[in-house]
Design an enzyme around this catalytic site. Structure first.
Site, short mmCIF file in Angstrom:
data_model
loop_
_atom_site.label_atom_id
_atom_site.label_comp_id
_atom_site.label_asym_id
_atom_site.label_seq_id
_atom_site.Cartn_x
_atom_site.Cartn_y
_atom_site.Cartn_z
N ASP A 205 -7.98 4.48 -3.11
CA ASP A 205 -7.07 3.46 -2.59
C ASP A 205 -6.79 2.42 -3.67
O ASP A 205 -7.70 1.76 -4.16
CB ASP A 205 -7.69 2.78 -1.37
CG ASP A 205 -6.70 1.92 -0.60
OD1 ASP A 205 -5.63 1.61 -1.14
OD2 ASP A 205 -7.01 1.54 0.55
N HIS B 95 -1.42 1.23 7.19
CA HIS B 95 -2.07 1.31 5.88
C HIS B 95 -1.96 2.75 5.38
O HIS B 95 -2.17 3.70 6.14
CB HIS B 95 -3.53 0.88 5.93
CG HIS B 95 -4.15 0.83 4.56
ND1 HIS B 95 -3.71 -0.04 3.59
CD2 HIS B 95 -5.13 1.57 3.99
CE1 HIS B 95 -4.40 0.16 2.48
NE2 HIS B 95 -5.27 1.14 2.69
N CYS C 236 0.80 -1.22 0.00
CA CYS C 236 0.00 0.00 0.00
C CYS C 236 0.84 1.27 0.00
O CYS C 236 0.53 2.23 -0.71
CB CYS C 236 -0.95 0.00 1.19
SG CYS C 236 -0.14 0.07 2.81
#
Length: 258
Positions: A124, A109, A69
């Site tokens: 995202d 994250h 991520c």
């Protein structure tokens, strides 16, 4: 100097003269999810490098690798900013579905918040197979894409001020928590991401420092490769087979170009 705009267009196979706007951002998110795999091979292979613009560009846009991520959403952030978007990186805490608790790795994250017409949206491209393929307004409105439904509710907690929920097509009957996000915990400089990478690389409870994982979306579902299995979702049908070490490398190359 890196021309992220040209390189990103090239990686996704998009004509360079195609203007990126909020209205067609969903196309970018879909192409990114289907082209750039979510994978932890540099963590497993102990080949991580410092998080810099040059290193991210080299890894993802020139070497055609994937990432986690903090890499995928950061390269997307650089691309969005270069195309005039008001985009910032924020931190979040993932919810551990298997154990029904928040991850003990903390705010590891990393996702994007963009502002468009006075409304903020979650964007995202670094949440594995759980990606919202459209910007999700952080006002509770439900957004649907071909892989499910998604929403972000304003909920204050020790982990942040919003919670991202998902209901994946073919997989979830009810809403599930994806992660809490903190809209105020903005990542101001890329070196801050080295702490995120260090935690993911070294924390005993990290989900990404023990076994290799590669996944990406496809037109009809998604693909997931681990050290012991290869799973294909096609139009809601699951096909999973056990594999050996050699098969892992062959499949990684054939289906993920890694």
């Amino acid at each position: 100097m890196n021309n992220i705009n040209i390189l990103f267009h090239n990686r996704l196979g998009i004509p360079y003269n195609e203007k990126i706007t909020f209205e067609n951002l969903h196309i970018i998110l879909e192409k990114t999810a289907k082209t750039i795999p979510f994978e932890n091979l540099s963590i497993i292979g102990e080949k991580t490098t410092e998080i810099t613009e040059d290193n991210l560009v080299h890894k993802i846009l020139q070497q055609n690798e994937g990432g986690l991520c903090y890499e995928l959403n950061t390269i997307l952030n650089l691309f969005l900013v270069e195309n005039g978007f008001n985009a910032v990186l924020i931190r979040g805490v993932v919810y551990d579905q298997m154990n029904q608790k928040w991850s003990t790795t903390g705010k590891t994250h990393v996702a994007n918040l963009i502002r468009h017409h006075e409304q903020q949206y979650l964007v995202d491209t670094g949440f594995g197979g759980n990606l919202p393929l459209r910007p999700v307004p952080i006002n509770g409105e439900i957004v649907a894409s071909n892989n499910g439904e998604f929403r972000v509710d304003r909920i204050e907690s020790e982990h942040g001020d919003y919670i991202f929920y998902m209901k994946l097509k073919y997989k979830d009957k009810d809403w599930k928590i994806g992660y809490a996000l903190d809209s105020k915990d903005v990542i101001r400089t890329l070196p801050e991401l080295n702490d995120v990478q260090k935690t993911i690389r070294e924390h005993p409870d990290s989900a990404f420092n023990k076994n290799p994982l590669i996944t990406r979306l496809t037109d009809k579902g998604n693909l997931t490769l681990t050290e012991t299995s290869f799973t294909e979702w096609v139009d809601g049908k699951l096909n999973k087979k056990e594999i050996d070490k050699q098969s892992f490398h062959d499949i990684a190359e054939k289906y993920f170009s890694l």
